[in-house]
Design a protein around this motif. Structure first.
Motif, PDB file in Angstrom:
ATOM      1  N   TYR A 216       2.876   6.681  -6.627  1.00  0.00           N
ATOM      2  CA  TYR A 216       1.974   7.719  -7.420  1.00  0.00           C
ATOM      3  C   TYR A 216       1.848   9.145  -6.527  1.00  0.00           C
ATOM      4  CZ  TYR A 216       0.477   3.995 -10.600  1.00  0.00           C
ATOM      5  OH  TYR A 216       0.512   3.215 -11.295  1.00  0.00           O
ATOM      6  N   SER A 217       3.108   9.589  -6.026  1.00  0.00           N
ATOM      7  CA  SER A 217       2.931  10.763  -5.345  1.00  0.00           C
ATOM      8  C   SER A 217       4.240  11.638  -5.867  1.00  0.00           C
ATOM      9  CB  SER A 217       3.448  10.657  -3.814  1.00  0.00           C
ATOM     10  OG  SER A 217       4.756  10.269  -3.538  1.00  0.00           O
ATOM     11  N   ARG A 218       4.389  12.844  -5.515  1.00  0.00           N
ATOM     12  CA  ARG A 218       5.446  13.590  -6.151  1.00  0.00           C
ATOM     13  C   ARG A 218       6.891  13.022  -5.943  1.00  0.00           C
ATOM     14  NH1 ARG A 218       8.189  18.049  -2.434  1.00  0.00           N
ATOM     15  NH2 ARG A 218       7.230  17.800  -0.617  1.00  0.00           N
ATOM     16  N   TYR A 219       6.912  12.337  -4.609  1.00  0.00           N
ATOM     17  CA  TYR A 219       8.175  11.526  -4.399  1.00  0.00           C
ATOM     18  C   TYR A 219       8.594  10.312  -5.349  1.00  0.00           C
ATOM     19  CZ  TYR A 219       7.796  14.142  -0.203  1.00  0.00           C
ATOM     20  OH  TYR A 219       7.743  15.065   0.671  1.00  0.00           O
TER      21      TYR A 219
ATOM     22  N   ARG B 104       7.158  10.270  -8.384  1.00  0.00           N
ATOM     23  CA  ARG B 104       7.323  10.867  -9.885  1.00  0.00           C
ATOM     24  C   ARG B 104       8.564  11.707  -9.902  1.00  0.00           C
ATOM     25  NH1 ARG B 104       1.986  12.740  -9.246  1.00  0.00           N
ATOM     26  NH2 ARG B 104       2.832  14.881  -8.307  1.00  0.00           N
TER      27      ARG B 104
ATOM     28  N   ASN C 239       1.509   3.908  -2.676  1.00  0.00           N
ATOM     29  CA  ASN C 239       1.244   5.475  -2.736  1.00  0.00           C
ATOM     30  C   ASN C 239       2.589   6.274  -3.036  1.00  0.00           C
ATOM     31  OD1 ASN C 239      -1.223   4.726  -2.280  1.00  0.00           O
ATOM     32  ND2 ASN C 239      -1.034   4.866   0.008  1.00  0.00           N
ATOM     33  N   PHE C 240       3.699   5.710  -2.682  1.00  0.00           N
ATOM     34  CA  PHE C 240       5.032   6.679  -2.781  1.00  0.00           C
ATOM     35  C   PHE C 240       5.194   6.643  -4.383  1.00  0.00           C
ATOM     36  CE2 PHE C 240       9.332   6.134  -4.147  1.00  0.00           C
ATOM     37  CZ  PHE C 240       9.874   7.184  -3.377  1.00  0.00           C
TER      38      PHE C 240
ATOM     39  N   TYR D  95       0.804  -1.194   0.085  1.00  0.00           N
ATOM     40  CA  TYR D  95      -0.135   0.023  -0.066  1.00  0.00           C
ATOM     41  C   TYR D  95       0.913   1.513  -0.015  1.00  0.00           C
ATOM     42  CZ  TYR D  95      -3.538   3.366   1.629  1.00  0.00           C
ATOM     43  OH  TYR D  95      -4.263   4.497   1.712  1.00  0.00           O
ATOM     44  N   ILE D  96       1.954   1.243   0.937  1.00  0.00           N
ATOM     45  CA  ILE D  96       2.652   2.449   1.150  1.00  0.00           C
ATOM     46  C   ILE D  96       3.631   2.613  -0.219  1.00  0.00           C
ATOM     47  CG2 ILE D  96       2.398   2.943   3.339  1.00  0.00           C
ATOM     48  CD1 ILE D  96       5.182   1.781   3.900  1.00  0.00           C
TER      49      ILE D  96
END
Lengths: 341, 303, 258
Positions: free
Chosen positions: A183-186, A188, A180-181, A176-177
């Motif tokens: 698909y976040s700015r991090y 990207r 999310n990582f 999960y994390i």
């Protein structure tokens, strides 16, 4: 509606699998040894997914990942054996202490990851490979010297707390994390660095910073996985975390397909279980790594996207629709116009 | 002072092993911009094949010793064998990936390394146990002041230095050396100039693996034990030496090798556990101060 | 006051002067071009203006702020965005992600919000998406938002690079040969787009280009370089009449389409 279902479905499926396994266990179709293997596979999944963050998504090359695992394993095992061994402990505190020890193990790995990542990742080039390789071996040879934790003989008598339910829980959280990582700015920023570091720099991305963040995040997950491993094995020794283990993780990663979380899960799961399933052919232990080596080279030569093609199952993907307001497009007159034209 | 000189002898001896191995890393990196993670394993293959070749020649032993020309034959054939293996590995595993992202060849090299270590390990007649290395060189002790130097040490250091000087001369002075330098400067342009880059790259791997085999035989002559994993940590340290000296630079690799060998021995003399860590510390310091290494040139990205 | 003030910018590579005493004073909203034969040092100037090559001499001031000594990403954050002569997209990411990647420095959600995907973070992502789509629609790319960048046709890749640079909300936009390799219709389209950027959005732009019929009608000023030195500067009309320029074109084997 479909998105709601998508986010609830995976935990539900995992719980169902869990009960199915329990059922098979009670019917004696599966035995505790099978469960043990499955739990090892889960540890390997966590390790491979975390390695994927560095090697697959950020395009750096870490080959000492077992070093972080060992820091987590020793860190958490020291805490639980100290607290459970000496005094009588309130049984209600067992689980909180266990979880706390995993967190400490993860943080320890993360701190060390930061200390070696910062100077190394500043420099362009493949230095991370050799630094992490040396790092893994230094951690191992240092652990072999520390007498209070058993030196080369290792630590024994670690309480057995990790069970299948905990393992499933942590694999779930990891997936999960990590998703999310990504698909976040991090995530990207990481992918931008991987795809074109010069362009990433020119687009205002502080490349060193994001490389270090990805590296530390991966080290943390590896540390937690190490803690779970320690409390599953009940004994650990420095030599289980050598470069042989790190290389195994590389095989899982690239066989599954780097840059795909699904690939890491399948790679670790399949390649942990197959050698065990083939035990009836006789002792393969010596040949296993030879075969892994051949797999690794063949994959790089003929199928760089991995055996599973680098696909991502829907739970591990975030579609833009899932957070776009439903009819946003038509509310915006400008965009609506473009649609019509 | 005497103890210091004694340690210096040990340091130079270890340093020449590192330097010979570091040369291969540096040359390969210079020419194809790739860290050959399997390079250290050529050292092990060199030492291991010398053991088996020596076994084959055991009939020629006189008074339990090999005569000089047999020693030479053993060493040369082990070097050639390892050299051919180096060329083979490049042809099979690295060449097809030359135009792919650099990561691919790095991963493949790890795979090759795993194979080179674990294939002999899985073979019943080799296996994981360390095996003793035959005594190839005479072991006569000399005393210079208070410092003890053995004939093995002298042979080893002198031969290593001869190898290094001749390599440097080949690269700096000969036509083939000019081709190596051209390919490492710009592969595509060299191709247009009519240089057979594949041949140059093959020879580079050949030279690297031959020198690795020599360093393996020398190392095993001082510490007479050979196991399948020995190349991994010696390789890591030699790579560190190459980076310290400036990867891609031949003189840098030699300098780095001696720096690492000497500091490692001195550190070990203070505390036996400091040995492994010291190279790592020097590496980090160098990366922070002068990332291109002592003799390395900073490359400019072509944008 | 000029938005970009460059004085005596020079750089040497191994003793060879690639650019010598380049001066530029750019007003807000201006659209200028740097032209010159191959190897004249045009891209090298861009590389210095974006911090990739540290100049051996000279100063760069953006909005009165001295940028020398900063790293490339800090040049970008300060407000100089660029495209590349040889396209450098994040080729395995989607079109919209390519654009969003340029916003990394401006996003302020922290790491834990991101890995837990808090509602606040999701809302910011949604706004970012909208903004990116808006910019993409300026260049007619909104329909391909989810295409993987490397699968885009060549012309679209060039346009995407510009959109990505615009995401940085730059004070100055540097376009390195935006129409290289394009066919005539695409060329006119790009000229229209660049003109629009300047007229409707007040974007300050510096162009490097070989295609004279692309540059001449749209720019205010042209700087001509040859062998690293500025040989002429003026309006397109003035440049066309300058004998030194004609000499550089004919004598220097200029292969532009003038």
């Amino acid at each position: 509606m479909k998105n709601k279902l998508n986010s609830i479905l995976p935990p539900v499926v995992l719980v169902l699998i869990y009960f199915l396994i329990q059922l098979l266990l009670s019917k004696k179709i599966l035995n505790p040894y099978h469960i043990q293997i499955l739990m090892f596979a889960c540890v390997n999944i966590m390790l491979t997914v975390s390695l994927n963050i560095v090697n697959g998504f950020t395009g750096q090359f870490c080959i000492g990942h077992a070093g972080f695992m060992s820091l987590g394993a020793y860190g958490s095992a020291i805490i639980t054996t100290m607290l459970f061994g000496g005094m009588k402990m309130d049984p209600n505190l067992r689980i909180p202490v266990f979880l706390l020890s995993l967190l400490v193990g993860g943080i320890l790995a993360a701190i060390v990851g930061f200390l070696i990542g910062l100077p190394t990742l500043k420099i362009k080039g493949d230095y991370l490979a050799i630094v992490t390789l040396a790092f893994g071996e230094i951690v191992r040879s240092t652990l072999r010297l520390i007498e209070p934790i058993g030196a080369a003989r290792g630590m024994i008598g670690i309480p057995k707390i990790t069970n299948l339910a905990w393992m499933f829980f942590f694999v779930m959280i990891t997936l999960y994390i990590t998703r999310n990582f990504v698909y976040s700015r991090y995530g990207r920023a990481s992918i931008a660095i991987r795809d074109n570091e010069i362009a990433a720099d020119a687009m205002g991305i502080n490349t060193t910073r994001y490389k270090v963040i990805a590296f530390v995040f991966a080290a943390f997950i590896a540390g937690v996985a190490g803690g779970l491993y320690a409390h599953l094995m009940t004994f650990i020794q420095p030599d289980s975390f050598s470069f042989v283990k790190s290389n195994e993780l590389l095989v899982y990663l690239y066989a599954g397909g780097s840059g795909s979380i699904t690939g890491s899960v399948l790679g670790a799961l399949v390649l942990t279980i197959i050698p065990e399933a083939l035990r009836f052919l006789g002792n393969l232990t010596n040949w296993r790594i030879v075969i892994y080596a051949v797999i690794l080279v063949l994959i790089m030569l003929y199928k760089p996207s991995g055996l599973f093609g680098g696909k991502e199952i829907s739970f591990l993907r975030i579609n833009r629709d899932s957070f776009r307001k439903p009819f946003n497009k038509f509310n915006d007159p400008k965009l609506a116009d473009k649609q019509n034209s | 002072m005497t103890t210091f000189l004694q340690f210096l002898v040990y340091g130079v001896q270890l340093g020449s092993v590192y330097a010979l191995l570091a040369l291969g890393y540096s040359m390969v990196y210079g020419i194809v911009r790739m860290i050959n993670m399997a390079h250290g394993d050529f050292l092990m293959i060199g030492a291991l094949s010398a053991i088996f070749i020596a076994m084959g020649f055991s009939g020629f032993m006189v008074d339990g010793r090999y005569p000089f020309y047999i020693v030479l034959a053993i060493i040369l054939s082990a070097m050639i064998l390892t050299g051919l293996l180096g060329v083979l590995v490049e042809k099979i595993a690295y060449k097809p990936l030359r135009d792919r992202p650099r990561m691919s060849s790095l991963i493949t090299a790890v795979g090759v390394s795993m194979f080179l270590q674990n294939f002999p390990r899985a073979l019943p007649f080799i296996g994981p146990q360390p095996r003793p290395f035959p005594q190839l060189f005479p072991l006569i002790q000399f005393r210079l002041g208070g410092v003890v130097v053995t004939s093995t040490q002298i042979i080893l250091i002198v031969v290593s230095i001869i190898l290094m000087i001749s390599l440097d001369a080949i690269v700096q002075k000969t036509k083939f050396g000019a081709q190596i330098r051209a390919v490492s400067f710009d592969k595509d342009a060299s191709l247009l100039m009519g240089i057979d880059t594949n041949r140059v790259i093959s020879y580079t791997f050949l030279i690297g693996a031959v020198l690795a085999a020599a360093s393996g035989i020398f190392y095993a002559s001082i510490y007479p034990q050979v196991d399948v994993y020995m190349g991994s940590w010696l390789g890591t340290k030699s790579f560190i030496a190459a980076v310290i000296g400036g990867i891609g630079s031949i003189r840098g690799a030699i300098l780095g090798g001696f720096i690492l060998g000497i500091t490692e021995i001195l550190a070990t003399s203070i505390n036996s556990n400091l040995g492994y860590g010291i190279g790592f510390v020097i590496l980090i310091v160098i990366l922070l101060i002068k990332p291109a290494g002592i003799l390395g040139k900073t490359e400019i990205d072509k944008v | 006051m000029a938005i970009l003030e460059v004085k005596n910018l020079s750089i040497e590579f191994g003793g060879l002067k690639a650019v010598e005493d380049f001066n530029l004073s750019l007003e807000k909203g201006e659209l200028i071009a740097i032209i010159g034969p191959n190897g004249a040092g045009k891209t090298t100037i861009f590389n210095m203006l974006t911090g990739i090559y540290p100049p051996s001499n000279g100063t760069i001031h953006l909005d009165g702020e001295n940028l020398l000594g900063r790293k490339p990403f800090q040049f970008a954050q300060a407000g100089i965005a660029r495209t590349f002569q040889n396209i450098r997209l994040f080729s395995n990411a989607s079109v919209i992600d390519n654009v969003k990647m340029a916003n990394t420095a401006d996003s302020n959600e922290n790491f834990f919000e991101s890995i837990l995907r808090t509602p606040g973070m999701v809302e910011k992502e949604r706004q970012l998406d909208e903004h990116a789509l808006e910019l993409l629609s300026l260049f007619g790319l909104e329909g391909q938002a989810d295409t993987i960048a490397k699968n885009l046709p060549y012309g679209a890749q060039r346009r995407l690079e510009i959109v990505r640079a615009l995401m940085l909300n730059p004070k100055v936009l540097l376009l390195d040969e935006p129409v290289a390799g394009m066919i005539t219709t695409e060329l006119d389209e790009m000229a229209q787009l660049v003109k629009e950027l300047r007229e409707k959005h007040g974007q300050t732009i510096i162009l490097i280009e070989h295609h004279m019929n692309f540059v001449m009608p749209i720019v205010d000023r042209i700087i001509v370089l040859n062998f690293g030195k500025t040989i002429s500067e003026g309006t397109p009309a003035e440049i066309q009449k300058d004998p030194r320029v004609i000499e550089a074109y004919l004598g220097g084997g200029f292969h532009g389409n003038a």
